[in-house]
Structures are given as structure tokens and as C-alpha cells.
Design a protein around this motif. Structure first.
Motif, PDB file in Angstrom:
ATOM      1  N   GLY A   1      88.794  58.005  32.334  1.00 31.98           N
ATOM      2  CA  GLY A   1      87.459  58.245  32.848  1.00 31.98           C
ATOM      3  C   GLY A   1      86.412  57.363  32.200  1.00 31.98           C
ATOM      4  O   GLY A   1      86.709  56.462  31.410  1.00 31.98           O
ATOM      5  N   LEU A   2      85.163  57.648  32.524  1.00 32.57           N
ATOM      6  CA  LEU A   2      84.072  56.740  32.169  1.00 32.57           C
ATOM      7  C   LEU A   2      83.329  57.100  30.897  1.00 32.57           C
ATOM      8  O   LEU A   2      82.852  56.219  30.197  1.00 32.57           O
ATOM      9  CB  LEU A   2      83.064  56.682  33.331  1.00 32.57           C
ATOM     10  CG  LEU A   2      83.616  56.153  34.662  1.00 32.57           C
ATOM     11  CD1 LEU A   2      82.504  56.085  35.684  1.00 32.57           C
ATOM     12  CD2 LEU A   2      84.257  54.794  34.483  1.00 32.57           C
ATOM     13  N   VAL A   3      83.172  58.386  30.588  1.00 34.00           N
ATOM     14  CA  VAL A   3      82.368  58.788  29.431  1.00 34.00           C
ATOM     15  C   VAL A   3      83.124  59.844  28.636  1.00 34.00           C
ATOM     16  O   VAL A   3      83.781  60.723  29.203  1.00 34.00           O
ATOM     17  CB  VAL A   3      80.987  59.339  29.868  1.00 34.00           C
ATOM     18  CG1 VAL A   3      80.174  58.252  30.538  1.00 34.00           C
ATOM     19  CG2 VAL A   3      81.134  60.532  30.802  1.00 34.00           C
ATOM     20  N   ASN A   4      83.016  59.776  27.309  1.00 30.97           N
ATOM     21  CA  ASN A   4      83.799  60.691  26.475  1.00 30.97           C
ATOM     22  C   ASN A   4      82.987  61.864  25.943  1.00 30.97           C
ATOM     23  O   ASN A   4      83.411  62.542  25.009  1.00 30.97           O
ATOM     24  CB  ASN A   4      84.431  59.930  25.310  1.00 30.97           C
ATOM     25  CG  ASN A   4      83.415  59.526  24.249  1.00 30.97           C
ATOM     26  OD1 ASN A   4      82.264  59.241  24.566  1.00 30.97           O
ATOM     27  ND2 ASN A   4      83.825  59.497  22.996  1.00 30.97           N
ATOM     28  N   THR A   5      81.817  62.112  26.523  1.00 32.12           N
ATOM     29  CA  THR A   5      80.975  63.214  26.058  1.00 32.12           C
ATOM     30  C   THR A   5      81.255  64.511  26.808  1.00 32.12           C
ATOM     31  O   THR A   5      80.597  65.512  26.560  1.00 32.12           O
ATOM     32  CB  THR A   5      79.495  62.852  26.231  1.00 32.12           C
ATOM     33  OG1 THR A   5      79.259  62.445  27.575  1.00 32.12           O
ATOM     34  CG2 THR A   5      79.118  61.722  25.282  1.00 32.12           C
ATOM     35  N   ARG A   6      82.197  64.503  27.702  1.00 32.90           N
ATOM     36  CA  ARG A   6      82.454  65.687  28.523  1.00 32.90           C
ATOM     37  C   ARG A   6      83.941  66.037  28.501  1.00 32.90           C
ATOM     38  O   ARG A   6      84.796  65.226  28.140  1.00 32.90           O
ATOM     39  CB  ARG A   6      82.031  65.417  29.968  1.00 32.90           C
ATOM     40  CG  ARG A   6      82.855  64.327  30.641  1.00 32.90           C
ATOM     41  CD  ARG A   6      82.369  63.991  32.029  1.00 32.90           C
ATOM     42  NE  ARG A   6      83.225  62.983  32.655  1.00 32.90           N
ATOM     43  CZ  ARG A   6      83.030  62.479  33.860  1.00 32.90           C
ATOM     44  NH1 ARG A   6      82.012  62.889  34.605  1.00 32.90           N
ATOM     45  NH2 ARG A   6      83.851  61.560  34.341  1.00 32.90           N
ATOM     46  N   LEU A   7      84.223  67.248  28.896  1.00 34.23           N
ATOM     47  CA  LEU A   7      85.572  67.703  29.207  1.00 34.23           C
ATOM     48  C   LEU A   7      85.651  67.963  30.700  1.00 34.23           C
ATOM     49  O   LEU A   7      84.688  68.431  31.313  1.00 34.23           O
ATOM     50  CB  LEU A   7      85.904  68.990  28.452  1.00 34.23           C
ATOM     51  CG  LEU A   7      85.978  68.917  26.928  1.00 34.23           C
ATOM     52  CD1 LEU A   7      86.081  70.332  26.344  1.00 34.23           C
ATOM     53  CD2 LEU A   7      87.153  68.070  26.471  1.00 34.23           C
ATOM     54  N   ILE A   8      86.795  67.668  31.284  1.00 34.97           N
ATOM     55  CA  ILE A   8      87.045  67.993  32.677  1.00 34.97           C
ATOM     56  C   ILE A   8      87.889  69.260  32.711  1.00 34.97           C
ATOM     57  O   ILE A   8      88.893  69.362  32.003  1.00 34.97           O
ATOM     58  CB  ILE A   8      87.780  66.856  33.400  1.00 34.97           C
ATOM     59  CG1 ILE A   8      87.002  65.545  33.254  1.00 34.97           C
ATOM     60  CG2 ILE A   8      87.984  67.205  34.863  1.00 34.97           C
ATOM     61  CD1 ILE A   8      85.616  65.562  33.864  1.00 34.97           C
ATOM     62  N   CYS A   9      87.469  70.222  33.518  1.00 39.02           N
ATOM     63  CA  CYS A   9      88.142  71.519  33.588  1.00 39.02           C
ATOM     64  C   CYS A   9      88.847  71.670  34.931  1.00 39.02           C
ATOM     65  O   CYS A   9      88.311  71.260  35.969  1.00 39.02           O
ATOM     66  CB  CYS A   9      87.148  72.654  33.401  1.00 39.02           C
ATOM     67  SG  CYS A   9      86.200  72.533  31.867  1.00 39.02           S
ATOM     68  N   HIS A  10      90.025  72.267  34.899  1.00 32.24           N
ATOM     69  CA  HIS A  10      90.817  72.528  36.097  1.00 32.24           C
ATOM     70  C   HIS A  10      91.113  74.025  36.205  1.00 32.24           C
ATOM     71  O   HIS A  10      91.468  74.652  35.209  1.00 32.24           O
ATOM     72  CB  HIS A  10      92.168  71.808  36.034  1.00 32.24           C
ATOM     73  CG  HIS A  10      92.097  70.332  36.258  1.00 32.24           C
ATOM     74  ND1 HIS A  10      93.216  69.529  36.217  1.00 32.24           N
ATOM     75  CD2 HIS A  10      91.057  69.513  36.539  1.00 32.24           C
ATOM     76  CE1 HIS A  10      92.865  68.278  36.457  1.00 32.24           C
ATOM     77  NE2 HIS A  10      91.555  68.243  36.651  1.00 32.24           N
TER      78      HIS A  10
END
Length: 383
Positions: free
Chosen positions: A291-300
Motif C-alpha cells: 500500500g501507499l501509507v504506513n500510518t493506517r491499518l486495513i481491517c477486514h
């Protein structure tokens, strides 16, 4: 006056003799070449083989060492060294040389080298399995992070790090999947899984509402994305897209949104959050990417998940299971596949990483507002 020997010709004769099983002749010829200071790493390796075949283990080892001084990644010489230490009972040294040989071996290795590498892998595997059993007796209930560290040390897992393609915020933990302690809001979401599914099924009954996840953009360069660009096999239905509500869609999911009320969604104007349902067609594969930015988490949250659907982040692979949510760092290399004959649908949304303070969130929002105001940089972030 004697003429200078044709050392390349001598080497070719030696190699032919070695292939024909005339090890003594091959060794004599090769020693002429190397003794005169000629020959590359492959010649020294051939001499090591010839010495080994004539029963001179010390000379074989010395020739392998000479080859490695010229070419430290020579797989054949490394295997000879590994065999030497295995014969001595020095398993750690043997594994070190075998690991390095496996890592440096060419992809188009000759059949005899391939066979030797197979034996080396089997030896390493046996020792790793024995070590795992021994370690389990010593540390019967290891933490997940410790277990991962052992897998990395023994070569069972590969090290993956954050590789954001747009923006890197330093000092954040290098994780693949986030712990549940850091994502307590997932409990509330899982409890509402049936509500989410019921709202989704109404939408799924209407054709044409899902659009390709990787969309063509006229104002930016477009790449094939390994076949995913405008590919309907990976499609999406947005409730919120890049921070902008899709009002008609959002109105149809009140219970889903209620389940997300405590999630620390990434509130960045024009960029986040995105809340969507991701559909993966039967047989589809989302290729490895980051992904593009490491300041977030992606949740599923898996909502429709037949058997045969899985997800890899870094060195860890998990099967999707209905109603069992997780959060991961999408700047770590990841991929997904659907090997079933049915569709797979997952609710996806992005949240702030817990390590990002409120003050830092404000700074990051200000940064991207400045990007927009200055008129440079992309207007959205997305894979």
C-alpha cells in the motif's frame, strides 16, 4: 625453449576427464592450472571435486576455500564446505553453508547441482524440525512474536518490512497482522456480522453495483497492476470513498455503520477513510503488492467466504472465516486468492495505527491538506 602451457585447454581437458570419471588425471591437470596461478572459481571447484573423488578430503576442502575466496556465493563450493562440517558433526556450521548455497544457487542449476541442493534442503529441514521439538520442550508456550522470530532465524519465514509507495512515517512497529489488544473495536464489529451480511445480501441481489477496485484515472499515469486494472474479478462497493460518503450506498447500511462507530477511522480530507465491500470472483488472485501509507491499518470482516479463500501478509497466511475480523499493515507485501467456485466478499475499512498520537494525526492531516493546497501530488490514495 619451452612454450607456455595453454591453461584454458588444460582446464577443458581436466573437466572432460572429470566428467568421464578419470579423477586422478583430472586432478593432475587442474593442479597444473591452479598451481600456476590460473583458473577461476569454477576451476577450483572442479579441483575440489577431483580431490574428493581421489579420497583427499583436506585438499578438496582447500580447493573449495580457494573457490570461495574468488566467488563467496559459489553454490558448489558452499555445498562442499557444508558437507565437510556435516561429516565433523558440526551441524550449525553445516546448516550455515547449506543455507547460503541454497540462497545463491542459480535458478537454472545443472541437474547434479539441483540434486545436491535437494539433499541440503532435506538436511536443513530435518535439523530445523528437531530443533523445533527441542525448543518446544524448553519453551512450551511461546508468544506469537517470539515464534515468528524463531521462524525467521531458522529460515522457515522470510523477513518482510513496511514498503509504503507514497508516505513513510518513521518509528512505527514492523507488524504484519495487528494484535487484538490494539484493535478492540473489532469485537463490536464481529458481534454485528449477521447484520452486516443481511444488509449486504440485499445489495448483492442487484447486478451492476460493484465496480472494478483498480480504476482507470485520466489525470494520473496508469499501470497494468498485474492485470488488475479495470478487472471486474476484483470489484468494490463503496459506502465511503477517500473520505467522501457515497450517500445512496451509505443509507442502505445503517447497522454496518453503527458497528463501526468506535473504530478510529482515518479522517483525512479527500483521502480517508474508505469503507467498502471487496468482491473477489471465483478463481481470482490479487497479486503481491504493498500500500501507499504506513500510518493506517486495513481491517477486514469476512462476510461471504467459501473454503479456499486465503490472504497472505508478509510471511503469514490466514484463511478468511465468516465473522472473524483482523487488521493488518498493507504496506507489508500481501496478496489474496479465491480458489473456490463462489464469490468471496469482505468488508474493508482503514483506521489509524494506535501508535499515531492525536497530535501526529493532526500533523498528517495538515500535511496532506498542504499537498492539496500547493497543487502537487496525487489527489487520492488507493492501490
Amino acid at each position: 625453449m619451452s612454450s607456455t602451457p595453454d591453461f584454458p585447454a588444460l582446464a577443458r581437458r581436466a573437466l572432460a576427464a572429470l566428467r568421464d570419471g578419470r579423477a586422478t588425471e583430472a586432478r593432475a591437470l587442474l593442479e597444473q592450472v591452479t598451481g600456476a596461478g590460473h583458473g577461476d572459481a569454477s576451476v577450483w571447484v572442479a579441483q575440489a571435486y577431483a580431490c574428493k573423488a581421489t579420497g583427499d578430503a583436506d585438499a578438496a576442502l582447500a580447493a573449495a576455500d580457494a573457490a570461495l575466496r574468488l566467488d563467496p556465493g559459489n553454490a558448489r563450493a558452499l555445498l562442499i564446505k557444508g558437507d565437510h562440517f556435516r561429516a565433523l558433526g558440526d551441524r550449525r556450521s553445516a546448516v550455515a553453508f547449506f543455507h547460503t548455497a541454497i540462497r545463491h544457487a542459480p535458478g537454472n542449476a545443472a541437474p547434479d547441482l539441483q540434486a545436491a541442493l535437494v539433499q541440503a534442503r532435506e538436511y536443513v529441514k530435518q535439523l530445523t524440525g528437531g530443533f523445533d521439538a527441542y525448543l518446544a520442550e524448553t519453551i512450551p508456550e511461546p508468544s506469537s512474536r517470539f515464534r515468528q522470530s524463531v521462524d525467521l532465524m531458522t529460515g522457515k519465514a522470510r523477513l518482510y518490512l513496511q514498503e509504503p509507495r507514497f508516505y513513510y512515517f518513521p518509528g512505527l512497529p514492523q507488524i504484519q497482522f495487528a494484535s487484538r489488544e490494539d484493535t478492540p473495536f473489532l469485537d463490536q464489529l464481529e458481534a454485528a456480522a449477521n447484520d452486516v451480511r443481511d444488509e449486504l445480501l440485499v445489495v448483492m441481489a442487484e447486478p451492476g453495483l460493484f465496480t472494478p477496485y483498480v480504476e482507470l484515472r485520466e489525470n494520473r499515469p496508469n499501470h497494468a497492476q498485474a492485470g488488475m486494472l479495470e478487472n471486474p474479478e476484483w470489484s468494490a462497493f463503496y459506502l465511503i470513498k477517500d473520505g467522501e460518503p457515497v450517500h445512496d450506498n451509505l443509507a442502505r447500511f445503517p447497522r454496518t455503520m453503527a458497528a463501526l462507530k468506535d473504530a478510529p477511522l482515518t479522517d483525512i480530507a479527500g483521502r480517508g477513510p474508505s469503507i467498502l465491500f471487496s468482491r473477489l470472483a471465483p478463481g481470482a488472485h490479487i497479486p503481491p503488492h504493498s500500500g501507499l501509507v504506513n500510518t493506517r491499518l486495513i481491517c477486514h470482516l469476512p462476510v461471504i467466504c467459501p473454503e479456499g479463500c486465503a490472504f497472505r501478509v508478509g510471511s503469514e497466511t490466514r484463511d478468511w472465516a465468516y465473522g472473524q475480523a483482523w487488521a493488518f499493515d498493507d504496506t507489508v507485501n500481501h496478496e489474496a486468492w479465491n480458489r473456490s467456485g463462489e464469490e468471496r466478499v469482505v468488508l474493508i475499512f482503514d483506521v489509524w495505527k494506535p501508535e499515531i498520537t492525536k497530535a501526529e494525526r493532526a500533523e498528517i492531516r495538515a500535511l496532506f491538506a498542504a499537498v492539496e493546497a500547493y497543487g502537487e501530488g496525487p489527489t487520492t490514495w488507493g492501490v
